[in-house]
Design an enzyme around this catalytic site. Sequence first.
Site, PDB file in Angstrom:
ATOM      1  N   CYS A 127      24.505  34.278  28.150  1.00  0.00           N
ATOM      2  CA  CYS A 127      23.320  34.456  28.982  1.00  0.00           C
ATOM      3  C   CYS A 127      23.435  33.707  30.301  1.00  0.00           C
ATOM      4  CB  CYS A 127      22.057  34.023  28.243  1.00  0.00           C
ATOM      5  SG  CYS A 127      22.057  32.266  27.853  1.00  0.00           S
ATOM      6  N   HIS A 132      19.956  26.814  40.382  1.00  0.00           N
ATOM      7  CA  HIS A 132      18.760  27.542  39.959  1.00  0.00           C
ATOM      8  C   HIS A 132      18.160  28.355  41.083  1.00  0.00           C
ATOM      9  CE1 HIS A 132      19.224  24.990  36.400  1.00  0.00           C
ATOM     10  NE2 HIS A 132      18.884  26.134  35.832  1.00  0.00           N
TER      11      HIS A 132
HETATM   12  C1  PEP Z   1      23.434  28.293  31.595  1.00  0.00           C
HETATM   13  O1  PEP Z   1      23.592  27.060  31.714  1.00  0.00           O
HETATM   14  O2  PEP Z   1      24.358  29.123  31.715  1.00  0.00           O
HETATM   15  C2  PEP Z   1      22.086  28.831  31.311  1.00  0.00           C
HETATM   16  C3  PEP Z   1      21.914  30.100  31.027  1.00  0.00           C
HETATM   17  O3  PEP Z   1      21.038  27.953  31.427  1.00  0.00           O
HETATM   18  P1  PEP Z   1      20.438  27.514  32.858  1.00  0.00           P
HETATM   19  O4  PEP Z   1      21.166  28.292  33.920  1.00  0.00           O
HETATM   20  O5  PEP Z   1      18.992  27.784  32.863  1.00  0.00           O
HETATM   21  O6  PEP Z   1      20.768  26.055  32.904  1.00  0.00           O
END
Ligand code: PEP
Length: 565
Positions: A497, A200
Site C-alpha cells: 500500500c 506526505h
Molecule cells: C508507507 O509507509 O508506505 C505507508 C503506506 O504509510 P505512510 O505513507 O502513511 O507512512
Amino acid sequence: MPASSTPTSLGAGQILAGVPVVPGVRYAPVVRPGRLPAIDDLDPGGELAEDKRDHEVARFTAAAATVAGRLRERAASATGAASEVLAATAMLAQDRAWLGAAEKRIKEGFPAVRATAAAVDQFVDLFAKMGGLMAERVTDLRDIRDRVVAELSGLAEPGVPVPDQPAILCAEDLAPADTAGLDPTLVVGLATTLGGPTSHTAIIARQLGIPCVVAVHGLDEIPVGTEVLIDGTRGTLSVSPDPAEAAAAVDAAAAAAAAMAGWTGPGATADGHPVSILANVQDGSAARSARETPAEGIGLFRTELCFLNRDTEPTVEEQASIYGEVLDAFAGCKVVIRTLDAGSDKPLKFVGHPDEANPALGVRGIRIEALHPEVLERQLDAIALAAERTGSAPWVMAPMIATPDEAKRFADRARERGLVPGVMIEVPAAALLADHILAHVEFLSIGTNDLAQYTMAADRMSAELATLTDPWQPGVLALVAQTARAGANRGKPVGVCGEAAADPLLACVLVGLGVTSLSAAAAAVTGVGAKLASVTQAQCRAAAEAVLTTASAAEARAAALAVLD
Ligand code: PEP
Ligand code: MG
C-alpha cells in the site's frame, strides 16, 4: 501573461528536472505562496498620535475580521482534514486574548503592524513555554500574524494562494495541511524544490490527482506568472515552452490517459492471475471519489489524516461516523483501516508527542500505544461500532510494527472486538521476521515508503536523498520478496500500500514477487490496472527475478522494462 513577454532568469525552453510523483501533463502560469517582507520594513515606526489611535484600532479589528472571514470561506469550500485545519485557524484569528493584547498596544501608541507582531510574539512565547498542545499552535498564530500584517499593509495574503485561473503552484515545500486544501481545478500542477516522492505532501497531491514533481533543482528561479509545462510522468518542468508545442503535449497526454481509462477492472494479469487493485484514501469524500474508479476496495485508510488539526481526541462516536462514511462508500468490498499513524511528519495534537531528536525513529505509529493505550482502545471501539452500524467486516492494521510481540498485542485487541487483524511491514526487522509476525495476524500490508526510508537510512522527506528512498532500490525489493514469500508459505495475503504500488511498471514487479494486492491513490488505480492487464504472470515473475539480481535502482528499472515494456 504570454510566455514570450515573461521576464525569466531562466532561458525560454529550459528544462528543469526533478522526481516524478503524480503523472499528468499541464501548461499554465506559475503561482507561489506569498512571502511577507520583514515587519521592520513594513512598520512606519514612531508613536501614533493620540487622536489616530481609535482609527488604528478599527483598522486592526477590520483586518483581523477579514482574515478570519477568508479562512472561514476556504473552510466551507474544503472537505475533511483541510476544512478542519482552516476552520480552526479562522477561530484563532478571532481569539479575544491576542486581539485584546494588540488593541491595548495600539491604544498605547503602537502602529497596528507593530502591535500585531508584538501581541503575537507575546502569545508565541507563552504557548511555547506551556509546551504540548499549546506549543503546536505557535505556527498557526504566526500564520495569522502574517495574514493580518499583509492585510494592514495592503499586500497579497501570504501562504498558499487561491489562484483566479488554473495555475501551477511552485514552492520550496508545502505542509500536508497546505496541500490538503488545494483545489485541483485551480492548482493544476505542483512542483517543489524540497520533499521526496514519498513525503506526505506528495501522497496528498497524488490523492488529489494533481500532476506533481518534487526535488526540482532551480525551481526558485522561475518568476511568478511564467508559463511552464509540467510533466509529472517524466518529472520535468519546461520554462516558457513554445505555446503550440506545449498545448500539443497536454493533448497527447490527455489522449494517452483516455486510452488507459478504458480499463474497468477487476485486477488481473493478461492470463487471468487475479490481483486486487485497491485505493488509498484519507476520509469519506476521498472514498466516494475512489468509488468512481475501478478500485475493488480500500487497501489503506490513513485515519490520522482525518485528525491532523484536532486539538482534542475525537470521541468514539465522531470517529465511528467518519469510518462509517468510508465503509459505506465501499459497502460489500474489502476495506482496510489503519489505526492512527501519528508522529514524525504527521503529529496529532491530542497525542501530545514527546520532544524527540529523531521523530521518524521515535514514538510514532503503534509505539504511541505504550504512552496512550486508551487512544488505540477507543479507536478500535469506534471501528467496531462503524462496522456494526454499516454491516461490514473491515480489516484493521497497525502501522510501524517492529516485532512479532507488538503484532500479537495488536491482534489480540482487534480480535476482542471481532475485527480482522493485520499489520504493516514498514520496518526492515518486521520484513525479516514476517513469518513470525504472520503467526499472529491474518494479513500483511507492505508500506514501501517507510520501508525504503528505514532500509536505506534515508529521510523520505529529503530531496537530496530521493534516489536512496526510491522504492526500486533492490535492497528494498529484496525485503518485499521475503515478506511475500512468508505470506505464500502461510497462505495469507500480502499487499503493498506504499507509493510503489502506484507505479504501473513496479506494480507488475511486485506481483511477480508474490504480492497479492496493490493499493494506490485513486488517481493511479486505472494506470496500474491497465498495465497489469497487459502482461502475463510469467512476465511479472521474470521481471521480479531480473530485478532481484540488480545492484541499483536504475538497473532494476531497466531490467523490468526489458521484460515488461
Ligand atoms: C508507507 O509507509 O508506505 C505507508 C503506506 O504509510 P505512510 O505513507 O502513511 O507512512
Ligand atoms: Mg508508513
